[in-house]
Design an enzyme around this catalytic site. Sequence first.
Site, PDB file in Angstrom:
ATOM      1  N   ILE A   1       0.837  -1.208   0.000  1.00  0.00           N
ATOM      2  CA  ILE A   1       0.000   0.000   0.000  1.00  0.00           C
ATOM      3  C   ILE A   1       0.872   1.259   0.000  1.00  0.00           C
ATOM      4  O   ILE A   1       0.617   2.204  -0.752  1.00  0.00           O
ATOM      5  CB  ILE A   1      -0.965  -0.005   1.205  1.00  0.00           C
ATOM      6  CG1 ILE A   1      -1.892  -1.227   1.126  1.00  0.00           C
ATOM      7  CG2 ILE A   1      -1.771   1.282   1.266  1.00  0.00           C
ATOM      8  CD1 ILE A   1      -2.717  -1.490   2.382  1.00  0.00           C
TER       9      ILE A   1
ATOM     10  N   THR B   1      -4.321   5.357   7.408  1.00  0.00           N
ATOM     11  CA  THR B   1      -5.213   4.264   6.977  1.00  0.00           C
ATOM     12  C   THR B   1      -4.638   2.930   7.459  1.00  0.00           C
ATOM     13  O   THR B   1      -5.105   1.877   7.043  1.00  0.00           O
ATOM     14  CB  THR B   1      -5.356   4.212   5.436  1.00  0.00           C
ATOM     15  OG1 THR B   1      -4.049   4.062   4.872  1.00  0.00           O
ATOM     16  CG2 THR B   1      -6.031   5.434   4.875  1.00  0.00           C
TER      17      THR B   1
ATOM     18  N   HIS C   1     -13.109   3.247   8.847  1.00  0.00           N
ATOM     19  CA  HIS C   1     -12.363   2.065   8.378  1.00  0.00           C
ATOM     20  C   HIS C   1     -12.964   1.550   7.058  1.00  0.00           C
ATOM     21  O   HIS C   1     -13.360   0.399   6.944  1.00  0.00           O
ATOM     22  CB  HIS C   1     -12.384   0.952   9.447  1.00  0.00           C
ATOM     23  CG  HIS C   1     -11.185   0.044   9.332  1.00  0.00           C
ATOM     24  ND1 HIS C   1     -10.503  -0.425  10.423  1.00  0.00           N
ATOM     25  CD2 HIS C   1     -10.566  -0.488   8.259  1.00  0.00           C
ATOM     26  CE1 HIS C   1      -9.515  -1.207  10.016  1.00  0.00           C
ATOM     27  NE2 HIS C   1      -9.532  -1.256   8.706  1.00  0.00           N
TER      28      HIS C   1
ATOM     29  N   ASP D   1      11.220   2.465   6.333  1.00  0.00           N
ATOM     30  CA  ASP D   1      10.808   1.066   6.476  1.00  0.00           C
ATOM     31  C   ASP D   1      12.031   0.316   6.987  1.00  0.00           C
ATOM     32  O   ASP D   1      13.145   0.528   6.478  1.00  0.00           O
ATOM     33  CB  ASP D   1      10.356   0.504   5.101  1.00  0.00           C
ATOM     34  CG  ASP D   1       9.589  -0.807   5.228  1.00  0.00           C
ATOM     35  OD1 ASP D   1      10.135  -1.753   5.833  1.00  0.00           O
ATOM     36  OD2 ASP D   1       8.453  -0.889   4.729  1.00  0.00           O
TER      37      ASP D   1
ATOM     38  N   CYS E   1       2.166   1.126   7.752  1.00  0.00           N
ATOM     39  CA  CYS E   1       2.836  -0.046   8.328  1.00  0.00           C
ATOM     40  C   CYS E   1       1.845  -0.806   9.201  1.00  0.00           C
ATOM     41  O   CYS E   1       0.836  -0.244   9.634  1.00  0.00           O
ATOM     42  CB  CYS E   1       4.068   0.380   9.119  1.00  0.00           C
ATOM     43  SG  CYS E   1       3.717   1.544  10.421  1.00  0.00           S
ATOM     44  N   PRO E   2       2.103  -2.083   9.446  1.00  0.00           N
ATOM     45  CA  PRO E   2       1.210  -2.828  10.343  1.00  0.00           C
ATOM     46  C   PRO E   2       1.407  -2.363  11.775  1.00  0.00           C
ATOM     47  O   PRO E   2       2.460  -1.803  12.102  1.00  0.00           O
ATOM     48  CB  PRO E   2       1.659  -4.280  10.179  1.00  0.00           C
ATOM     49  CG  PRO E   2       3.010  -4.237   9.585  1.00  0.00           C
ATOM     50  CD  PRO E   2       3.217  -2.908   8.941  1.00  0.00           C
TER      51      PRO E   2
ATOM     52  N   ARG F   1      -3.396   1.472  11.121  1.00  0.00           N
ATOM     53  CA  ARG F   1      -4.161   1.031  12.292  1.00  0.00           C
ATOM     54  C   ARG F   1      -4.183   2.182  13.293  1.00  0.00           C
ATOM     55  O   ARG F   1      -3.196   2.920  13.428  1.00  0.00           O
ATOM     56  CB  ARG F   1      -3.530  -0.203  12.944  1.00  0.00           C
ATOM     57  CG  ARG F   1      -3.792  -1.516  12.208  1.00  0.00           C
ATOM     58  CD  ARG F   1      -5.255  -1.963  12.292  1.00  0.00           C
ATOM     59  NE  ARG F   1      -5.511  -3.216  11.596  1.00  0.00           N
ATOM     60  CZ  ARG F   1      -5.919  -3.321  10.336  1.00  0.00           C
ATOM     61  NH1 ARG F   1      -6.124  -2.230   9.610  1.00  0.00           N
ATOM     62  NH2 ARG F   1      -6.151  -4.498   9.791  1.00  0.00           N
TER      63      ARG F   1
ATOM     64  N   GLU G   1     -11.543   2.057  17.905  1.00  0.00           N
ATOM     65  CA  GLU G   1     -12.641   2.023  16.924  1.00  0.00           C
ATOM     66  C   GLU G   1     -13.600   0.861  17.114  1.00  0.00           C
ATOM     67  O   GLU G   1     -14.761   0.940  16.701  1.00  0.00           O
ATOM     68  CB  GLU G   1     -12.084   2.000  15.496  1.00  0.00           C
ATOM     69  CG  GLU G   1     -11.373   0.699  15.126  1.00  0.00           C
ATOM     70  CD  GLU G   1     -10.842   0.709  13.698  1.00  0.00           C
ATOM     71  OE1 GLU G   1     -10.248   1.722  13.286  1.00  0.00           O
ATOM     72  OE2 GLU G   1     -11.016  -0.298  12.998  1.00  0.00           O
TER      73      GLU G   1
END
Length: 319
Positions: free
Chosen positions: A128, A206, A269, A147, A179-180, A208, A237
Amino acid sequence: MKYFSARLGSDTAALAAGYDAVCAFVNDVLDRPTIEMLSAGGIRLAALRCAGYNNVDLQAAWGRLHVVRVPAYSPHAVAEHAIALLLSLNRKTHKAYNRTRDGNFSLSGLVGFDLHGKTAGIVGTGQIGRITAGILNGFGMNVLVSDPFPNAEWAASIRARYVEPEELFRSSDVVSLHCPLTPENRHLVNAAVLSTMRPDSIIINTGRGALIDTKALIDALKDERIGGAGLDVYEEEDEYFFEDHSAAIIRDDVLARLLTLPNVLVTGHQAFLTKEALEAIAETTIENIGAFFLRGELPNETCYRCGKDCERKKTGRCF
Ligand code: NAI
């Protein structure tokens, strides 16, 4: 297949007793108690209809049930939504829409800035993040990226530059998080980081919700130390998102405050929500379930140790 409207968690896991698999989404909670109950009830597979797995205790799942996910459905859907948030927030189209419907054609308060020539910072250059960076490069922005696993060849292709996170946050007019969420990067964007950002900068999330310390973000927005925030995710959320609460009182004061700020745009979301992505999610989920129960294969299994899709099932070891 049996559909339950209740969210999966330890209070509802008993509903799955006697089934072979559960199918879960981002705000279902697969913590240790839930996984133990699912396993005791005979569940052998948890098929996530999403890419992220921060809501699953993979260590608790180890040896009890397999966890599969949809690693990629449409990275374009999410990247394009990040851009939608950025463009709306910057050019205030959501405000203009409400004004003109009311016959108000005043331009007061609608000033934005050119993206062309400005600097974008992309945190996480996976599927993404790379697409988002490419789109922003197409707008004529300079792109900084960070990263822990840089992809130098890709960066060179769009003249993006890998930098340390400190430089990215300090030097960007737009920061977008891709990133996760992991225990290590929870509140990656905290008061200290926000204090280094440019006063007009826009932050887009977008990824988490818990990547951002929301209270610190609100303080920075209130003090006009950053320019705006476009958020598709919020750290608490699961209490609210995906449901209609319009007739109820929002008791989460942090969320309620966030929604009052004129330079904040929140979506619930929905970055993944395109026709193409929904089709791909359904197809991969059915394939994941079929592969396991018909052929004993786990093509999209997530391993708790490496946190990625791994060869554990095929080779019997991933570490
Ligand atoms: P990906 O796995 O392709 O890429 C993630 C990248 O982040 C990897 O290159 C990884 O090395 C990097 N990374 C990990 N920790 C980092 C850190 N602390 N700082 C910078 N980079 C870091 O994942 P993909 O498909 O690009 O998705 C990214 C995230 O987007 C997902 O983990 C998920 O949380 C979120 N997402 C949100 C959706 C939505 O509807 N809002 C839909 C799909 C994904």
